[in-house]
Design a protein around this motif. Sequence first.
Motif, PDB file in Angstrom:
ATOM      1  N   GLY A 158       0.825  -1.210   0.000  1.00 35.27           N
ATOM      2  CA  GLY A 158       0.000   0.000   0.000  1.00 35.27           C
ATOM      3  C   GLY A 158       0.855   1.254   0.000  1.00 35.27           C
ATOM      4  N   LYS A 159       0.184   2.389  -0.099  1.00 34.13           N
ATOM      5  CA  LYS A 159       0.928   3.657  -0.156  1.00 34.13           C
ATOM      6  C   LYS A 159       1.673   3.927   1.160  1.00 34.13           C
ATOM      7  N   HIS A 160       1.265   3.264   2.229  1.00 33.11           N
ATOM      8  CA  HIS A 160       1.983   3.412   3.509  1.00 33.11           C
ATOM      9  C   HIS A 160       3.164   2.450   3.623  1.00 33.11           C
ATOM     10  N   SER A 195      -7.371   5.780  -5.628  1.00 32.78           N
ATOM     11  CA  SER A 195      -7.040   7.196  -5.415  1.00 32.78           C
ATOM     12  C   SER A 195      -6.973   7.551  -3.925  1.00 32.78           C
ATOM     13  N   CYS A 196      -7.162   6.585  -3.067  1.00 31.55           N
ATOM     14  CA  CYS A 196      -7.141   6.832  -1.610  1.00 31.55           C
ATOM     15  C   CYS A 196      -5.775   7.368  -1.174  1.00 31.55           C
ATOM     16  N   THR A 197      -5.787   8.304  -0.228  1.00 36.61           N
ATOM     17  CA  THR A 197      -4.528   8.811   0.332  1.00 36.61           C
ATOM     18  C   THR A 197      -4.671   8.975   1.857  1.00 36.61           C
ATOM     19  N   GLN A 198      -5.607   8.223   2.424  1.00 43.18           N
ATOM     20  CA  GLN A 198      -5.939   8.402   3.847  1.00 43.18           C
ATOM     21  C   GLN A 198      -4.722   8.290   4.767  1.00 43.18           C
ATOM     22  N   CYS A 199      -3.897   7.269   4.525  1.00 44.97           N
ATOM     23  CA  CYS A 199      -2.741   7.060   5.417  1.00 44.97           C
ATOM     24  C   CYS A 199      -1.758   8.225   5.315  1.00 44.97           C
ATOM     25  N   CYS A 253      -6.691   2.852   7.320  1.00 47.05           N
ATOM     26  CA  CYS A 253      -6.789   2.225   5.992  1.00 47.05           C
ATOM     27  C   CYS A 253      -8.132   1.501   5.846  1.00 47.05           C
ATOM     28  N   PRO A 254      -8.899   1.843   4.821  1.00 49.12           N
ATOM     29  CA  PRO A 254     -10.225   1.221   4.687  1.00 49.12           C
ATOM     30  C   PRO A 254     -10.175  -0.297   4.564  1.00 49.12           C
ATOM     31  N   TRP A 255      -9.066  -0.840   4.107  1.00 49.04           N
ATOM     32  CA  TRP A 255      -8.997  -2.302   3.941  1.00 49.04           C
ATOM     33  C   TRP A 255      -8.967  -3.025   5.275  1.00 49.04           C
ATOM     34  N   ASN A 256      -8.666  -2.284   6.333  1.00 45.85           N
ATOM     35  CA  ASN A 256      -8.616  -2.978   7.624  1.00 45.85           C
ATOM     36  C   ASN A 256      -9.988  -3.258   8.220  1.00 45.85           C
TER      37      ASN A 256
END
Length: 351
Positions: A158-160, A195-199, A253-256
């Motif tokens: 992931g981006k993190h 397009s998520c950038t939450q982390c 992270c929404p996947w969690n």
Amino acid sequence: MTQLNVKQLSQKIKEWGRTLGFSDIGISDLDLAEAGEHLNQWLSKQYHGEMDYMSKHGSKRYQPAELVPKTISIISVRLDYMPAQLKPYNSLLKEPQKAAISRYALGRDYHKVIRNKLKKLTQKITAEIGSFNCRVFTDSAPVMEKAIAEKAGLGWIGKHSNLINSKAGSYFFLGEIYTDLPLEADRKATFHCGSCTQCIQDCPTQAIVAPFQVDARKCISYLTIENKGEIPVEFRKAMGNRIYGCDDCQMVCPWNKFTQNTQEHDFHPRYRLDDVELLTLFNWSEAEFLQKTEGSPIRRIGYQCWQRNIAVALGNVKPSQKIISALKSKLTSSTEMVKSHIRWAIEELMD
Ligand code: SF4
């Protein structure tokens, strides 16, 4: 001894791995060139801080056969670590007098748990097909665990920069078996951050400086675990009550929402570390620290860094005479490094 072709053996190994309790298992080939390029760019920006071990092994990290000659396949495993009943991390962040400890570190040291399971898997393979060459790893050598797991189909980076599995989130450990067995490689997992950038937005210290680029020197995990010296003053407020690691980028992270709870009793919290007052931990003597962290990953930071981290967190709570007195009481017995953090905390509380 069973005669199996490459495909059958690969499938059997996965079955045996699941029977031993691994949450998932896949197979990777050795082509980690892309990951090696990414690593070298990250190192060239000095984002590894004082983690010299990240640079010292050169290409061994992304050329597995240099690390273990004759390796031609890598078995990659996942083991979920989130216990079912825990005080949620996000509630702890709202209770500054409590300790927020990274979820992976609440129970027994994962190195031992995973290594034991990996060894059992190699014994099972030997029992079925005869002897073969292998070496097992879990966060223990220059091994690109996440890149290997991604290639083995266990999830995407992931981006993190953590691995994410679409059915299990990211709260898991990884382990590997380097082997000379010819096995069928799985397909690389596809990327689903979109397009998520939450982390990136929610990192307390803005340590994710760009997608897939974590500047460890700003990361609370690095500052509280890897860093053996002073915690730079500029990050102390943002640390809040995070005294060992930081789970914020995973928490948001929404996947969690797909996190799978662990089946391993060893990962359940010891000494109620999921719901404990900072002051209780700060008052542990060194002997108590050593006794209560025996077999825990927390022990590796040592008592001084433990005290340092808690002193900073205490400087971030609502001021009270009880806390100021506890901080002052350690001023004589602590090392210079811890003392400077205690002094900072006292100044914050008396401000
Ligand atoms: S929070 Fe969003 S960008 Fe970050 S790892 Fe999760 S899905 Fe990817």
